[in-house]
Motif scaffolding. Structure first.
Motif, short mmCIF file in Angstrom:
data_model
loop_
_atom_site.label_atom_id
_atom_site.label_comp_id
_atom_site.label_asym_id
_atom_site.label_seq_id
_atom_site.Cartn_x
_atom_site.Cartn_y
_atom_site.Cartn_z
N PHE A 66 -5.31 150.14 11.52
CA PHE A 66 -5.84 149.85 12.86
C PHE A 66 -4.83 150.14 13.97
O PHE A 66 -5.19 150.72 14.98
N ARG A 67 -3.59 149.74 13.78
CA ARG A 67 -2.60 149.97 14.85
C ARG A 67 -2.08 151.40 14.85
O ARG A 67 -2.09 152.08 15.88
N ARG A 68 -1.57 151.84 13.70
CA ARG A 68 -0.94 153.16 13.65
C ARG A 68 -1.96 154.29 13.73
O ARG A 68 -1.82 155.20 14.54
N VAL A 69 -2.94 154.24 12.85
CA VAL A 69 -3.86 155.37 12.75
C VAL A 69 -4.88 155.34 13.89
O VAL A 69 -4.93 156.27 14.69
N GLU A 106 -2.54 140.67 12.48
CA GLU A 106 -3.08 142.01 12.25
C GLU A 106 -4.60 141.99 12.16
O GLU A 106 -5.27 142.89 12.67
N ILE A 107 -5.15 140.95 11.54
CA ILE A 107 -6.61 140.82 11.47
C ILE A 107 -7.17 140.67 12.88
O ILE A 107 -8.19 141.29 13.22
N ALA A 108 -6.53 139.88 13.71
CA ALA A 108 -6.99 139.68 15.09
C ALA A 108 -7.00 141.01 15.84
O ALA A 108 -7.95 141.33 16.56
N PHE A 109 -5.94 141.81 15.67
CA PHE A 109 -5.90 143.12 16.32
C PHE A 109 -7.03 144.00 15.80
O PHE A 109 -7.73 144.67 16.57
N SER A 110 -7.21 144.02 14.48
CA SER A 110 -8.26 144.86 13.86
C SER A 110 -9.63 144.47 14.39
O SER A 110 -10.45 145.34 14.72
N ARG A 111 -9.89 143.19 14.46
CA ARG A 111 -11.19 142.72 14.96
C ARG A 111 -11.40 143.13 16.42
O ARG A 111 -12.50 143.56 16.79
N ARG A 112 -10.36 142.98 17.24
CA ARG A 112 -10.47 143.38 18.65
C ARG A 112 -10.74 144.87 18.77
O ARG A 112 -11.59 145.30 19.54
N LEU A 135 -13.59 155.19 12.38
CA LEU A 135 -13.54 153.73 12.24
C LEU A 135 -14.37 153.31 11.03
O LEU A 135 -13.97 152.42 10.28
N ARG A 136 -15.49 153.95 10.82
CA ARG A 136 -16.36 153.66 9.67
C ARG A 136 -15.58 153.82 8.36
O ARG A 136 -15.60 152.94 7.50
N LEU A 137 -14.88 154.94 8.21
CA LEU A 137 -14.11 155.18 7.00
C LEU A 137 -13.01 154.13 6.84
O LEU A 137 -12.79 153.62 5.74
N VAL A 138 -12.32 153.80 7.92
CA VAL A 138 -11.24 152.82 7.85
C VAL A 138 -11.78 151.47 7.41
O VAL A 138 -11.20 150.81 6.54
N MET A 139 -12.89 151.05 7.96
CA MET A 139 -13.47 149.76 7.56
C MET A 139 -13.88 149.79 6.09
O MET A 139 -13.63 148.83 5.35
N GLN A 140 -14.48 150.89 5.65
CA GLN A 140 -14.85 151.00 4.25
C GLN A 140 -13.61 151.02 3.35
O GLN A 140 -13.61 150.41 2.28
N HIS A 141 -12.56 151.69 3.81
CA HIS A 141 -11.33 151.73 3.04
C HIS A 141 -10.73 150.33 2.89
O HIS A 141 -10.28 149.96 1.81
N LEU A 142 -10.72 149.56 3.96
CA LEU A 142 -10.19 148.21 3.88
C LEU A 142 -11.04 147.31 2.99
O LEU A 142 -10.49 146.48 2.25
N ILE A 143 -12.35 147.47 3.04
CA ILE A 143 -13.22 146.70 2.14
C ILE A 143 -12.84 147.02 0.69
O ILE A 143 -12.69 146.12 -0.14
N HIS A 144 -12.66 148.30 0.40
CA HIS A 144 -12.25 148.72 -0.95
C HIS A 144 -10.90 148.10 -1.32
O HIS A 144 -10.73 147.57 -2.42
#
Length: 166
Positions: A66-69, A106-112, A135-144
Motif C-alpha cells: 500500500f505505501r511503497r507500491v 499499516e492497516i490504517a494506512f491501507s484502509r485509508r 488495487l484489486r490485485l493488491v487486495m487479492q494478494h493480501l487476502i491470499h
C-alpha cells in the motif's frame, strides 16, 4: 479487532474489503490472550516461525503493497535496513505492543488508501514485476497472504495452548 464475516451479497469492492478485514482479524484473534513470551514461542521446531513474527511480517507486507507500491512512498522497512522481508520474522526481542502498533498503523494506512481510491482499477507500477498492478490485485494478494499465514497461525496457537478453531 472485531472479526466480522465478509458480506454475502456485497459488490466486488465490499467483498474484497470484507475478506481482507476478516483475515486481518483472524490473525489478531489467534494472538489474543497470549503473553509476549508465548507470542515469541516457536512452537513447531525446527521452524523459528512465531505468532509475533507473523504479525510483524504482515505489517511489512501491508506497508510494501500500500505505501511503497500503490502510494509510491519511499519508506524503509520497519525491521530491516536491507529491505529484507524475512527480518520481520525474528521477533525474539519484540513485544506485542511494538508489533501490533506497527501492524495496526499499516492497516490504517491501507484502509485509508483503499477508501480514498476512485476504484479498484487504480494502478501503480511495480518495479519487481516490471508491470502495473491494480488495487484489486493488491487486495487479492493480501487476502491470499493472510489466508496462507492463518494456517501457520492455527498450528502455532494450537501448539502453544491447545486453542483451535477460527
Amino acid at each position: 479487532m472485531d472479526r466480522i464475516a465478509p458480506p454475502l451479497t456485497g459488490n466486488e469492492r465490499e467483498t474484497l474489503r470484507g475478506f481482507l478485514d476478516f483475515h486481518r482479524a483472524t490473525l489478531s484473534m489467534k494472538c489474543e490472550g497470549l503473553t509476549d513470551e508465548e507470542l515469541r514461542l516457536a512452537a513447531s521446531p525446527p521452524s523459528t516461525l512465531t505468532l509475533l513474527g507473523l504479525v510483524r511480517h504482515m505489517a511489512e507486507v501491508e506497508r510494501h503493497w500500500f505505501r511503497r507500491v500503490l502510494a509510491g512512498e519511499d519508506v524503509a522497512h520497519v525491521w530491516s535496513d536491507e529491505h529484507d522481508f524475512q527480518a520481520a520474522y525474528d521477533a525474539s526481542t519484540s513485544t506485542r505492543a511494538e508489533a501490533f502498533a506497527a501492524w495496526e498503523a499499516e492497516i490504517a494506512f491501507s484502509r485509508r488508501f483503499e477508501a480514498e481510491a476512485d476504484s479498484l482499477d487504480v494502478t501503480a507500477y511495480f518495479e519487481k514485476w516490471e508491470a502495473d498492478v491494480s488495487l484489486r490485485l493488491v487486495m487479492q494478494h493480501l487476502i491470499h497472504e493472510y489466508a496462507r499465514h492463518s494456517g501457520h497461525a492455527d498450528l502455532l496457537r494450537e501448539a502453544i495452548d491447545g486453542t483451535t478453531g477460527a
